[in-house]
Design an enzyme around this catalytic site. Structure first.
Site, short mmCIF file in Angstrom:
data_model
loop_
_atom_site.label_atom_id
_atom_site.label_comp_id
_atom_site.label_asym_id
_atom_site.label_seq_id
_atom_site.Cartn_x
_atom_site.Cartn_y
_atom_site.Cartn_z
N MET A 133 0.82 -1.18 0.00
CA MET A 133 0.00 0.00 0.00
C MET A 133 0.86 1.23 0.00
O MET A 133 1.98 1.19 0.43
CB MET A 133 -0.88 -0.11 1.21
CG MET A 133 -0.95 0.90 2.20
SD MET A 133 -2.11 0.35 3.42
CE MET A 133 -2.50 -1.26 2.94
N ARG A 154 0.73 5.96 -1.65
CA ARG A 154 -0.01 4.71 -1.86
C ARG A 154 -1.26 4.61 -1.01
O ARG A 154 -1.33 5.12 0.06
CB ARG A 154 0.88 3.52 -1.57
CG ARG A 154 0.22 2.23 -1.96
CD ARG A 154 1.08 1.07 -1.62
NE ARG A 154 2.32 1.16 -2.28
CZ ARG A 154 3.28 0.31 -2.12
NH1 ARG A 154 3.14 -0.71 -1.34
NH2 ARG A 154 4.41 0.46 -2.74
N LEU A 178 3.78 -3.88 7.02
CA LEU A 178 5.20 -3.52 7.09
C LEU A 178 5.87 -3.86 5.76
O LEU A 178 6.28 -4.99 5.54
CB LEU A 178 5.87 -4.25 8.26
CG LEU A 178 5.26 -3.95 9.63
CD1 LEU A 178 5.95 -4.75 10.72
CD2 LEU A 178 5.35 -2.45 9.93
N GLU A 179 5.98 -2.88 4.89
CA GLU A 179 6.46 -3.12 3.54
C GLU A 179 7.98 -3.24 3.45
O GLU A 179 8.51 -3.56 2.38
CB GLU A 179 5.93 -2.03 2.62
CG GLU A 179 4.41 -2.02 2.59
CD GLU A 179 3.83 -1.06 1.58
OE1 GLU A 179 4.59 -0.54 0.76
OE2 GLU A 179 2.60 -0.86 1.62
N ASN A 180 8.66 -3.00 4.55
CA ASN A 180 10.11 -3.18 4.56
C ASN A 180 10.51 -4.53 5.16
O ASN A 180 11.66 -4.75 5.50
CB ASN A 180 10.78 -2.04 5.34
CG ASN A 180 10.56 -0.70 4.66
OD1 ASN A 180 10.74 -0.58 3.46
ND2 ASN A 180 10.16 0.30 5.43
#
Length: 467
Positions: free
Chosen positions: A1, A7, A154-156
């Site tokens: 997202m 995003r 958590l995109e990392n």
């Protein structure tokens, strides 16, 4: 997202009471959620989409995910503050009004959760202290604002071991009504060996739904090993099937799409395509080129970034997808009480032997496979013991009276490799599937790792499953 500047993401899963020619929809008793859900992300920032108060969110959204909680200087700890720019854009939106609006939404039967992460999120849970900090801080936000749970976005990346520990601690504080959702990117759900997928499987018993982001992705491999491009029905169904056939229950899988072309950099599809993908997964109708190996009547629904972008687009997503989800049958109530049990319970044995399957629910029908495949409505009905030999894997599900055949699944693994359980030891490399004994009990490794003192099987359920 997308993050606060770019995003957006929507978590959609829908359900309604009675439908045309299909079974009535039932709800999940523990969380109070309907079988099919529509969820949307609400912006705690002003990024060009329509600014909304929580009170502005239509009742069509069953779950409202507030985006986002922020990391603090203390590892694992998160906090939330109503954005001043948003408040100004709304002509003055106070914290007390925000809290009151959440209570009112819950009074209408909606759920409100706090989302952690986003594109710019920097929350890290990588040891026991940060896991405790995360659970304590999220529970504090739930207490203060009235949130019903947490969304992990958590995109990392995530540490599957310690985030699982954090969420289990949170569950112990919040109780069985806790809602836990996840919004991984497609790359993180290509294989059960990836950390995000492992996290979902590690907390499967307390996980509500995984709403993978089927956008900003490019091309990806589908369940059949073929390459599919985002922005198509096949992309949605072929990637969803990876999750559905590798351990997640259908009621734990949702489709995450942008609410409008402005909601993401790529991957937008018309809401009618979302409906077609749901039909394909639900009962095999309206399929594209890809056809899943089974149908999944309890597929949870759809998700989108975001309510705000949907509002900017005249609520086209909610107005199209929600009624369609309302037309889907309930698929049976989600009751883990109908899960089968195995005797022996699983493990490594010295010789071939017989394994029996039972279910505590009276009148339950048990179906099984002995080749490691997921049982379905066509699998044989269990009757009597099964004779197993070397490397036999048994999977089974039990269906209680009145429940859909795919509503409840369970699995046991029985492997004969001619050896006994090894005794657990620290500083040892274990891989998923290894069997050990410790403290008079037998355990199966569910996540590859190197053991450390203090990581005894009884202490780390995210690593070891008692047999």
């Amino acid at each position: 997202m997308k993050g606060k500047k770019i995003r957006a993401f929507l978590l959609v899963c829908v359900m309604i009471a009675v439908t045309i020619g299909r079974a009535p929809v039932t709800s999940n008793a523990a969380s109070g959620l309907p079988t099919h859900l529509l969820t949307g992300y609400w912006h705690n920032f002003n990024n060009g989409a329509k600014c909304l108060r929580i009170s502005d969110v239509p009742a069509a959204y069953d779950i409202i995910a507030v985006a986002f909680a922020d990391a603090t200087s203390t590892p694992g700890t998160v906090d939330f503050t109503l954005d001043s720019g948003l408040s100004s854009a709304l002509g003055g939106y106070t914290e007390s009004q925000f809290i009151s609006d959440i209570a009112a939404a819950k009074g209408r039967g909606q759920k409100v959760i706090i989302s952690v992460g986003g594109q710019n999120g920097t929350v890290r849970v990588e040891d026991s202290n940060s896991a405790t900090n995360f659970a304590n801080s999220v529970y504090s936000l739930m207490t203060k604002y009235g949130f019903d749970g947490v969304d992990i976005d958590l995109e990392n990346g995530v540490n599957s071991t310690y985030m699982a520990s954090a969420l289990r601690l949170l569950s112990s504080k919040a109780g069985s009504g806790l809602i836990i959702t996840m919004a991984p990117e497609t790359i993180h759900m290509q294989s059960p060996s990836s950390s995000y997928f492992q996290l979902a499987l590690n907390i499967k018993d307390i996980l509500t739904i995984v709403n993978m982001q089927y956008y900003n992705s490019g091309t990806m491999l589908g369940y059949d090993g073929k390459v599919y491009a985002q922005g198509t029905e096949d992309f949605l169904t072929a990637l969803a099937t990876i999750q559905l056939e590798n351990g997640l229950r259908p009621d734990q899988v949702g489709l995450g799409l942008p609410a409008s072309p402005s909601g993401a950099g790529g991957g937008y599809v018309s809401p009618s395509v979302v409906n077609a993908a749901l039909d394909c997964l639900y009962d095999g109708s309206n399929a594209g080129t890809f056809m899943p190996p089974h149908t999944y009547p309890t597929i949870r629904g759809a998700m989108t970034w975001s309510i705000n972008w949907d509002a900017s687009n005249g609520y086209n997503f909610a107005n199209t997808v929600k009624p369609h989800l309302n037309s889907l049958g309930g698929g049976g109530q989600q009751q883990t009480a109908a899960a089968p049990t195995f005797s022996p319970a699983g493990g490594t044995y010295n010789s071939a032997q017989s394994v029996s399957i039972s279910c505590a629910t009276n009148g339950a029908t048990i179906r099984y496979t002995t080749d490691g495949s997921t049982p379905n409505a066509s699998s044989p009905v269990y009757s009597g013991a099964i004779n197993v030999s070397s490397t036999t894997t048994i999977k089974a599900y039990a269906t209680a009276p009145g429940m859909n055949a795919s509503a409840v699944t369970s699995a046991a693994y029985v492997i004969d490799n001619g050896g006994n359980y090894q005794t657990w030891a620290p500083n040892t490399a274990y891989k998923a599937g290894d069997m050990v004994s410790y403290g008079g009990k037998n355990y199966r490794c569910i996540q590859s790792h190197t053991s450390l003192p203090g990581w005894e099987p009884s202490n780390v359920p995210s690593l070891w499953q008692v047999q």
